[in-house]
Motif scaffolding. Structure first.
Motif, PDB file in Angstrom:
ATOM      1  N   ARG A 163       0.852  -1.192   0.000  1.00  0.00           N
ATOM      2  CA  ARG A 163       0.000   0.000   0.000  1.00  0.00           C
ATOM      3  C   ARG A 163       0.885   1.238   0.000  1.00  0.00           C
ATOM      4  O   ARG A 163       1.818   1.328   0.794  1.00  0.00           O
ATOM      5  N   GLN A 164       0.564   2.161  -0.886  1.00  0.00           N
ATOM      6  CA  GLN A 164       1.375   3.356  -1.055  1.00  0.00           C
ATOM      7  C   GLN A 164       0.642   4.590  -0.542  1.00  0.00           C
ATOM      8  O   GLN A 164      -0.509   4.855  -0.926  1.00  0.00           O
ATOM      9  N   ASN A 165       1.313   5.339   0.334  1.00  0.00           N
ATOM     10  CA  ASN A 165       0.763   6.608   0.803  1.00  0.00           C
ATOM     11  C   ASN A 165       0.880   7.664  -0.293  1.00  0.00           C
ATOM     12  O   ASN A 165       1.604   7.497  -1.275  1.00  0.00           O
ATOM     13  N   ASN A 166       0.176   8.763  -0.123  1.00  0.00           N
ATOM     14  CA  ASN A 166       0.341   9.957  -0.968  1.00  0.00           C
ATOM     15  C   ASN A 166       0.231   9.640  -2.463  1.00  0.00           C
ATOM     16  O   ASN A 166       0.971  10.188  -3.285  1.00  0.00           O
ATOM     17  N   SER A 167      -0.685   8.744  -2.820  1.00  0.00           N
ATOM     18  CA  SER A 167      -0.709   8.252  -4.196  1.00  0.00           C
ATOM     19  C   SER A 167      -1.897   8.757  -5.006  1.00  0.00           C
ATOM     20  O   SER A 167      -2.965   9.069  -4.473  1.00  0.00           O
ATOM     21  N   VAL A 168      -1.674   8.800  -6.303  1.00  0.00           N
ATOM     22  CA  VAL A 168      -2.707   9.140  -7.287  1.00  0.00           C
ATOM     23  C   VAL A 168      -2.835   7.944  -8.230  1.00  0.00           C
ATOM     24  O   VAL A 168      -1.838   7.496  -8.805  1.00  0.00           O
ATOM     25  N   LYS A 169      -4.047   7.414  -8.374  1.00  0.00           N
ATOM     26  CA  LYS A 169      -4.265   6.238  -9.227  1.00  0.00           C
ATOM     27  C   LYS A 169      -5.347   6.565 -10.254  1.00  0.00           C
ATOM     28  O   LYS A 169      -6.400   7.112  -9.922  1.00  0.00           O
ATOM     29  N   TYR A 170      -5.066   6.207 -11.508  1.00  0.00           N
ATOM     30  CA  TYR A 170      -6.001   6.500 -12.590  1.00  0.00           C
ATOM     31  C   TYR A 170      -6.270   5.241 -13.403  1.00  0.00           C
ATOM     32  O   TYR A 170      -5.337   4.588 -13.871  1.00  0.00           O
ATOM     33  N   ALA A 171      -7.532   4.878 -13.549  1.00  0.00           N
ATOM     34  CA  ALA A 171      -7.939   3.743 -14.370  1.00  0.00           C
ATOM     35  C   ALA A 171      -8.670   4.266 -15.597  1.00  0.00           C
ATOM     36  O   ALA A 171      -9.707   4.928 -15.475  1.00  0.00           O
TER      37      ALA A 171
END
Length: 354
Positions: A163-171
């Protein structure tokens, strides 16, 4: 009186509209089991325990959406781990804490989220992510081992890089009848060095006519930006018919400073012998090279009986065999006690979801 009734009717109408446009759901999984493991001490000692999360990770959470109109929606997810055996939990919302938007452009989320390696492997894992604590695709493929991978990425000092903190994920939205893409970036937040402690990744997948194929790549930097951990994951799932499914996976990660390479080859089948009963068999070949050579294999069988749509009774048997009794091999076996080359685990449990 008429005015009051009209006012209540108008308020009721607005409440109905608001309810229809937004929703919040409380959900969770409670999984408890008893386990017996052999060869847990240097003298071959056995261990009996009551565990949580042997079929699926015990957890609870809140998720919701709001319809903003014109196909645009706001969404959030807050999810916390749960230790059913002790009644304790991790830090609040340690599994997920994100907010985002979705629409014709795809889905965009910000916060603490799973990395793309995990997102890839859970779709095709031979064990359906059972025995999450010792599942090689999770522990090695998705980096859920703080001792091996904890110096890289945005979660240093907080948790494993799964699990990554401070993240932005785009699908991206699915195109051409089943092709999809994703991207993710985690900010290291180090002053003067934007790349240090960062995470960056991309994924692609295809799902149609019973075939699912997925792949992802990621790279994680350490705090001094002097070391890079590269992660490659992929796999496929083929639904032969309503009763039989075949799965194959491969995961590899490389540490550039030492040359250490860890890999996992997985294969397995699901077979529904009856409407309520499913049998799963899985094999994992875990290997280490580049710095030192190491190997271990896992064989796992799981039987599930659905008491209802939400409640499942299950049992499993696991066998792990390391190349030697050295630590470099034992850590790949994942549940072999120090000083041993093999170990077995027998588990019986109950899972309820809500």
């Amino acid at each position: 009186m008429k005015k009051s009734l009209i006012a209540f009717a108008v308020l009721g109408a607005f409440a109905s509209v608001a309810s229809a446009q937004s929703s919040v759901v409380l959900y969770g999984v409670i999984d408890a089991s008893t386990s017996h493991m052999s060869n847990q001490t240097a003298t071959g000692g056995k261990k009996f325990s009551l565990d949580a999360s042997n079929l699926s990770s015990s957890r609870w959470g809140l998720k919701g959406t709001e319809d903003l109109g014109n196909g645009l929606k706001a969404n959030f997810n807050l999810e916390s781990s749960l230790n059913v055996d002790t009644g304790t939990a991790g830090s609040l919302f340690d599994r997920n804490a994100s907010v985002g938007l979705s629409g014709d452009f795809g889905t965009f989320n910000l916060g603490r989220q799973t990395n793309l390696a995990y997102d890839t492997l859970i779709q095709v894992d031979p064990l359906n992510v059972a025995h999450v604590g010792t599942n090689p695709n999770v522990a090695i493929g998705a980096l859920n081992n703080n001792g091996l991978f904890g110096t890289h990425g945005t979660s240093v000092g907080a948790s494993s890089p799964t699990r990554q903190n401070n993240s932005v994920k785009y699908a991206f939205p699915s195109v051409l009848g089943g092709i999809n893409f994703g991207a993710m970036y985690g900010f290291g937040e180090k002053a003067g060095d934007a790349s240090a402690s960062s995470y960056a990744g991309a994924s692609a997948g295809f799902s149609q006519n019973g075939l699912t194929a997925v792949f992802s790549y990621g790279q994680l930097k350490d705090a001094s930006n002097s070391s890079t951990l590269r992660v490659y994951t992929g796999g496929a799932k083929f639904v032969v018919n309503s009763d039989f499914t075949v799965k194959v996976t491969y995961a590899e990660n490389e540490l550039n400073t030492t040359g250490r390479t860890l890999s996992v080859l997985g294969a397995g089948v699901d077979y529904a012998v009856a409407p309520q009963t499913t049998l799963t068999a899985a094999y994992y070949a875990n290997r280490r090279s580049g710095d030192v050579k190491g190997k271990a294999d896992q064989y796992v069988a799981v039987a599930k009986y659905a008491l209802s749509k939400r409640t499942t009774f299950y049992g499993s048997f696991s066998y792990a065999k390391a190349g030697t009794t050295a630590a470099k091999d034992q850590e790949l076996g994942l549940f072999i006690g120090a000083g041993n080359k093999t170990a077995t685990r027998t588990t019986v449990g109950l899972l309820h979801s809500f």
